[in-house]
Design a protein around this motif. Structure first.
Motif, PDB file in Angstrom:
ATOM      1  N   PHE A 167     121.428  20.694  71.906  1.00  0.00           N
ATOM      2  CA  PHE A 167     120.820  20.017  73.084  1.00  0.00           C
ATOM      3  C   PHE A 167     121.370  20.269  74.376  1.00  0.00           C
ATOM      4  O   PHE A 167     122.093  19.462  74.961  1.00  0.00           O
ATOM      5  CB  PHE A 167     121.462  18.402  72.767  1.00  0.00           C
ATOM      6  CG  PHE A 167     120.354  17.915  71.527  1.00  0.00           C
ATOM      7  CD1 PHE A 167     119.120  17.362  72.089  1.00  0.00           C
ATOM      8  CD2 PHE A 167     120.657  17.870  70.299  1.00  0.00           C
ATOM      9  CE1 PHE A 167     118.024  16.795  70.972  1.00  0.00           C
ATOM     10  CE2 PHE A 167     119.742  17.424  69.348  1.00  0.00           C
ATOM     11  CZ  PHE A 167     118.594  16.934  69.648  1.00  0.00           C
ATOM     12  N   PRO A 168     121.240  21.529  74.757  1.00  0.00           N
ATOM     13  CA  PRO A 168     121.848  22.013  76.164  1.00  0.00           C
ATOM     14  C   PRO A 168     121.204  21.215  77.295  1.00  0.00           C
ATOM     15  O   PRO A 168     122.055  20.990  78.280  1.00  0.00           O
ATOM     16  CB  PRO A 168     121.672  23.379  76.116  1.00  0.00           C
ATOM     17  CG  PRO A 168     120.503  23.506  75.421  1.00  0.00           C
ATOM     18  CD  PRO A 168     120.655  22.753  73.914  1.00  0.00           C
ATOM     19  N   HIS A 199     130.206  19.547  68.179  1.00  0.00           N
ATOM     20  CA  HIS A 199     129.824  21.116  68.650  1.00  0.00           C
ATOM     21  C   HIS A 199     128.380  21.543  68.042  1.00  0.00           C
ATOM     22  O   HIS A 199     127.837  22.342  69.011  1.00  0.00           O
ATOM     23  CB  HIS A 199     130.772  21.953  67.342  1.00  0.00           C
ATOM     24  CG  HIS A 199     130.628  23.462  67.794  1.00  0.00           C
ATOM     25  ND1 HIS A 199     129.923  24.203  66.833  1.00  0.00           N
ATOM     26  CD2 HIS A 199     131.031  24.123  68.765  1.00  0.00           C
ATOM     27  CE1 HIS A 199     129.943  25.343  67.262  1.00  0.00           C
ATOM     28  NE2 HIS A 199     130.694  25.643  68.406  1.00  0.00           N
ATOM     29  N   ALA A 200     128.074  21.021  67.115  1.00  0.00           N
ATOM     30  CA  ALA A 200     126.513  21.460  66.618  1.00  0.00           C
ATOM     31  C   ALA A 200     125.540  20.842  67.740  1.00  0.00           C
ATOM     32  O   ALA A 200     124.573  21.392  68.170  1.00  0.00           O
ATOM     33  CB  ALA A 200     126.184  20.962  65.302  1.00  0.00           C
ATOM     34  N   ALA A 201     125.725  19.354  68.106  1.00  0.00           N
ATOM     35  CA  ALA A 201     124.892  19.187  69.078  1.00  0.00           C
ATOM     36  C   ALA A 201     124.875  19.464  70.429  1.00  0.00           C
ATOM     37  O   ALA A 201     123.993  19.868  70.983  1.00  0.00           O
ATOM     38  CB  ALA A 201     125.181  17.532  69.187  1.00  0.00           C
ATOM     39  N   GLY A 238     119.354   9.291  77.209  1.00  0.00           N
ATOM     40  CA  GLY A 238     118.840  10.657  77.563  1.00  0.00           C
ATOM     41  C   GLY A 238     119.587  11.601  76.964  1.00  0.00           C
ATOM     42  O   GLY A 238     119.548  12.597  77.282  1.00  0.00           O
ATOM     43  N   THR A 239     120.415  11.111  75.825  1.00  0.00           N
ATOM     44  CA  THR A 239     121.301  11.976  75.421  1.00  0.00           C
ATOM     45  C   THR A 239     120.950  12.143  73.713  1.00  0.00           C
ATOM     46  O   THR A 239     120.404  11.338  73.204  1.00  0.00           O
ATOM     47  CB  THR A 239     122.706  11.771  75.658  1.00  0.00           C
ATOM     48  OG1 THR A 239     123.033  10.489  74.753  1.00  0.00           O
ATOM     49  CG2 THR A 239     123.149  11.593  77.139  1.00  0.00           C
ATOM     50  N   PHE A 240     121.825  13.299  72.795  1.00  0.00           N
ATOM     51  CA  PHE A 240     122.010  12.946  71.591  1.00  0.00           C
ATOM     52  C   PHE A 240     123.335  12.366  71.274  1.00  0.00           C
ATOM     53  O   PHE A 240     124.297  13.039  71.861  1.00  0.00           O
ATOM     54  CB  PHE A 240     122.024  14.482  70.980  1.00  0.00           C
ATOM     55  CG  PHE A 240     121.877  14.512  69.599  1.00  0.00           C
ATOM     56  CD1 PHE A 240     121.108  14.434  68.530  1.00  0.00           C
ATOM     57  CD2 PHE A 240     123.359  14.653  69.060  1.00  0.00           C
ATOM     58  CE1 PHE A 240     121.260  14.293  67.278  1.00  0.00           C
ATOM     59  CE2 PHE A 240     123.725  14.404  67.538  1.00  0.00           C
ATOM     60  CZ  PHE A 240     122.494  14.481  66.673  1.00  0.00           C
ATOM     61  N   ALA A 241     123.305  11.325  70.933  1.00  0.00           N
ATOM     62  CA  ALA A 241     124.472  10.507  70.805  1.00  0.00           C
ATOM     63  C   ALA A 241     125.177  10.470  69.311  1.00  0.00           C
ATOM     64  O   ALA A 241     124.260  10.309  68.408  1.00  0.00           O
ATOM     65  CB  ALA A 241     124.274   9.010  71.120  1.00  0.00           C
TER      66      ALA A 241
END
Length: 337
Positions: free
Chosen positions: A246-247, A240-242, A19-22
């Motif tokens: 993707f908050p 940092h960008a992710a 469930g994340t941006f990895a």
């Protein structure tokens, strides 16, 4: 060679960071061998598969019409395969096939963001403690650490007994063999050649009784996983960008339990001074690569915004950080003999 490489790998670390941006800094390698156990038998070992299939009977099995004092190929192979795991802990039992020797900066980085634990595994397996026992390896390492930084061995195919030559089928003591395909996942950075040799020597050394000939042959060249340093300023900017884009899902720094073909190939092709990472959105609802695959529009938009944000954040990076921290040397991470 470029200083940095970021490779898109959807679902790259779904097992450990669901469930994340990895952003993935490591993946395990893989090695595959075919192991064959051959024995002389005192009964007809080969069943006519075509005739058995036509009669609705089992194929690829030993005839049970006569069971004599000599071993059968399936039993000999089963004994060899059982030796791949330690009896008390179920940990891999292949000398020379090892994982990280102890906690280090890579294991600590993963521990901060990895979300999978034994409870998740139990729920995914519909585990009911009152009816059956959860089968896991006994180790001081956590489940995530075992998945990402240690080897594992599995049997992915089994073949029934065959005669070594058609002329032997009616011989008094025909030579028969049974074989299996064994796949090993390798700790990141563990050399593929060393893994294939460890598997060959280990399996051939597991011949359980006199008269059993065991041979292990590589099925392919195997692949070494990649391992990239964590102090790279590029990685900090990716994170940092992710984080900004993707908050809701959140951004995780992860290692992949499975071999990632494209990111690993990019890492191999580039200089050791190139910091190579993989990234992807871990979405259990998306069936990427399957019929009816689906990608969330919100996720797709956030990925594009992440890359745009990353490009903006990279301004001035080359001037302020002329030397990139590239791929890691894993030699010191493994136990010495």
């Amino acid at each position: 060679a470029p200083q940095y490489a970021l490779v898109d790998a959807p679902g790259a670390a779904a097992d450990v960071a669901p469930g994340t941006f990895a952003t993935v800094f490591a993946c395990r390698g893989e090695a595959t061998v075919t192991v064959r156990a051959a024995v002389a038998t005192d009964h007809k070992t080969v069943v006519d598969d075509d005739a058995a299939a036509a009669a609705g009977e089992a194929t690829g099995v030993t005839s049970a019409s006569v069971v004599g004092p000599l071993l059968d190929a399936n039993l000999a192979l089963a004994k060899v395969l059982a030796g791949l795991r330690k009896r008390d802990t179920a940990l891999p039992n292949v000398p020379g096939l090892v994982g990280f020797a102890g906690p280090n900066k890579f294991t600590r980085a993963l521990a901060k963001t990895a979300a999978l634990d034994a409870g998740d595994l139990a729920r995914a397996a519909d585990y009911a403690p009152e009816t059956r026992r959860l089968a896991t390896m006994g180790s001081a390492w956590t489940l995530v650490e075992q998945l990402c930084f240690h080897p594992g061995v599995s049997i992915v195919a089994l073949g029934g007994p065959t005669s070594s030559a058609a002329s032997q089928e009616q011989a008094l003591f025909p030579l028969a063999s049974a074989e299996a395909t064994v796949v090993a996942n390798l700790a990141p950075g563990f050399p593929r050649d060393a893994a294939l040799e460890a598997l060959r020597a280990g399996l051939e050394g597991m011949a359980p009784w006199d008269g059993v000939l065991v041979t292990a042959t590589p099925c392919d060249a195997g692949r070494t996983g990649f391992l990239t340093e964590l102090a790279s300023p590029f990685l900090q900017r990716v994170q940092h960008a992710a984080d900004r884009r993707f908050p809701r899902r959140g951004a995780a720094l992860a290692a992949a339990p499975a071999y990632l073909p494209l990111p690993a190939a990019v890492a191999r092709a580039l200089s050791k001074t190139t910091a190579a990472y993989a990234c992807g959105v871990n979405d259990a609802g998306a069936k990427l690569g399957e019929d009816g695959e689906a990608v969330s529009l919100d996720d797709l938009t956030a990925v594009v915004k992440t890359f745009v944000q990353l490009i903006l954040d990279l301004k001035g990076l080359a001037k302020s950080q002329p030397g990139a921290l590239g791929q890691a040397d894993a030699t010191d991470l493994f136990p010495t003999a």
